[in-house]
Write an enzyme that holds these catalytic residues in place. Structure first.
Site, PDB file in Angstrom:
ATOM      1  N   TYR A 159       0.838  -1.208   0.000  1.00 30.18           N
ATOM      2  CA  TYR A 159       0.000   0.000   0.000  1.00 30.18           C
ATOM      3  C   TYR A 159       0.877   1.263   0.000  1.00 30.18           C
ATOM      4  CZ  TYR A 159      -3.864   2.972   1.811  1.00 30.18           C
ATOM      5  OH  TYR A 159      -4.826   3.934   2.010  1.00 30.18           O
ATOM      6  N   LYS A 163       0.856   4.084  -2.836  1.00 32.65           N
ATOM      7  CA  LYS A 163       0.454   5.453  -2.489  1.00 32.65           C
ATOM      8  C   LYS A 163       1.576   6.459  -2.743  1.00 32.65           C
ATOM      9  CE  LYS A 163      -3.815   4.779  -1.172  1.00 32.65           C
ATOM     10  NZ  LYS A 163      -4.905   5.199  -2.085  1.00 32.65           N
TER      11      LYS A 163
END
Ligand SMILES: NC(=O)c1ccc[n+]([C@@H]2O[C@H](COP(=O)([O-])OP(=O)(O)OC[C@H]3O[C@@H](n4cnc5c(N)ncnc54)[C@H](O)[C@@H]3O)[C@@H](O)[C@H]2O)c1
Length: 300
Positions: A159, A163
């Site tokens: 993640y 991101k």
């Protein structure tokens, strides 16, 4: 100072992952400010429900269910919005998923799934609207990054990579979009949603409503929006993150430069006088500009 109310009429906004959570709040807020909203979600039912909510409050909206990880699905969605409204002025890339595990226990499949939705999903949607926005010489694009990408978080390597990838994408698209009236920014939200259930202290939940984040999206989608900003929003607090460069230090005169790097880490990392470069090439420009002070520069 009291800011005047932002009007987004007659802009057409596409919000991905808007069937619930933050995306739903963004879609409702954009509609309240006068935008026509295309409500995307993987869940057709949720997208329709939010579109109906907007129409029920006197706004204009359509549901456009699609999987942002699938470029064909995204292209069909963009076609349906263009057929209905003839333009897309605003794109809020919000759809996201988690597959939290320590890196030691994670699988490549999980890593890829998180990159596919969070990073590539945003790439697919942005790529599909980019030339439409260029033709109209106007666009507002928001990428949803995260504090986990900006600063790291235990168990979120996949993640975090996705991101922070969005931050790099934003940095370059803001530069490429500027001459075409396209402003590109990042949002790092914090809100109590399905994604974060169980994560925040129960006492804080009431303060962490998605509606407290949505005004940042409205601001980033306004005519007056900045470009190339990373806005942090949650609980009514708004802050900005910067990717900075320290002034650095030259170690050319040292006998063992590698050892000198370690022994001078305090000077290398000294944030006094650090700055945000206007673009990547500033790194080598600054490196080379300072070199003229040194006569004997090793070439390898
Ligand atoms: N909630 C937070 O505190 C927080 C913090 C940092 C970043 N974010 C980011 O904000 C965004 C929204 O998060 P949220 O908390 O509202 O999560 P959420 O899980 O409540 O909502 C995410 C929405 O995205 C949709 N979605 C998932 N995969 C999709 C796909 N492939 N195509 C289309 N839609 C898809 C889901 O159906 C869901 O409606 C995400 O990008 C998330 O990573 C949230």
């Amino acid at each position: 100072m009291t800011a005047s109310r932002i009007s987004l009429s007659p802009r057409v906004a596409l919000v991905t992952g808007a069937g619930q959570g933050l995306g739903r709040a963004h879609a409702l807020a954009l509609a309240r400010h006068g935008a026509i909203v295309a409500v995307n979600d993987l869940s057709c039912e949720d997208a329709q429900s939010v579109a109906q909510e907007i129409v029920g409050s006197g706004g204009q909206a359509m549901a456009c269910p699609a999987n942002v990880a699938d470029p064909d699905s995204v292209n069909a969605m963009i076609d349906s919005v263009m057929t209905r409204y003839g333009r897309i002025d605003i794109l809020v890339n919000n759809a996201g998923i988690l597959r939290d595990r320590t890196f030691a226990k994670s699988t490549i499949e999980d890593f890829r799934a998180v990159i596919d939705v969070n990073l590539m999903g945003s790439v697919h949607c942005t790529h599909a609207v980019w030339n439409l926005m260029r033709e109209r010489q106007y666009g507002r694009i928001v990428f949803t990054t995260s504090s986990s990408g900006l600063y790291g978080n235990f168990g979120q390597a996949n993640y975090s990579a996705a991101k922070m990838g969005l931050v790099g994408l934003m940095q370059t698209l803001a530069i490429e979009g500027k001459r075409h009236g396209i402003h590109v920014n990042c949002l790092a939200p914090s809100a109590a949603t399905g994604m974060t259930s169980g994560l925040y202290d129960s006492g804080d939940l009431a303060r962490l409503g998605s509606g407290m984040v949505a005004p940042a999206v409205v601001a980033l989608c306004a005519q007056e929006a900045p470009t190339r900003a990373i806005i942090l929003a949650g609980a009514g607090r708004f802050a900005q993150a910067h990717v900075t460069m320290t002034r650095g230090t030259y170690l050319n005169g040292e006998q063992d430069i590698a050892a000198a790097v370690l022994s001078h880490m305090d000077r290398i990392g000294d944030r006094d006088g650090d700055h945000v470069p206007a673009s990547g090439p500033e790194q080598h420009q600054m490196e080379v500009a300072g070199l003229k002070h040194f006569a004997n520069v090793p070439l390898i």
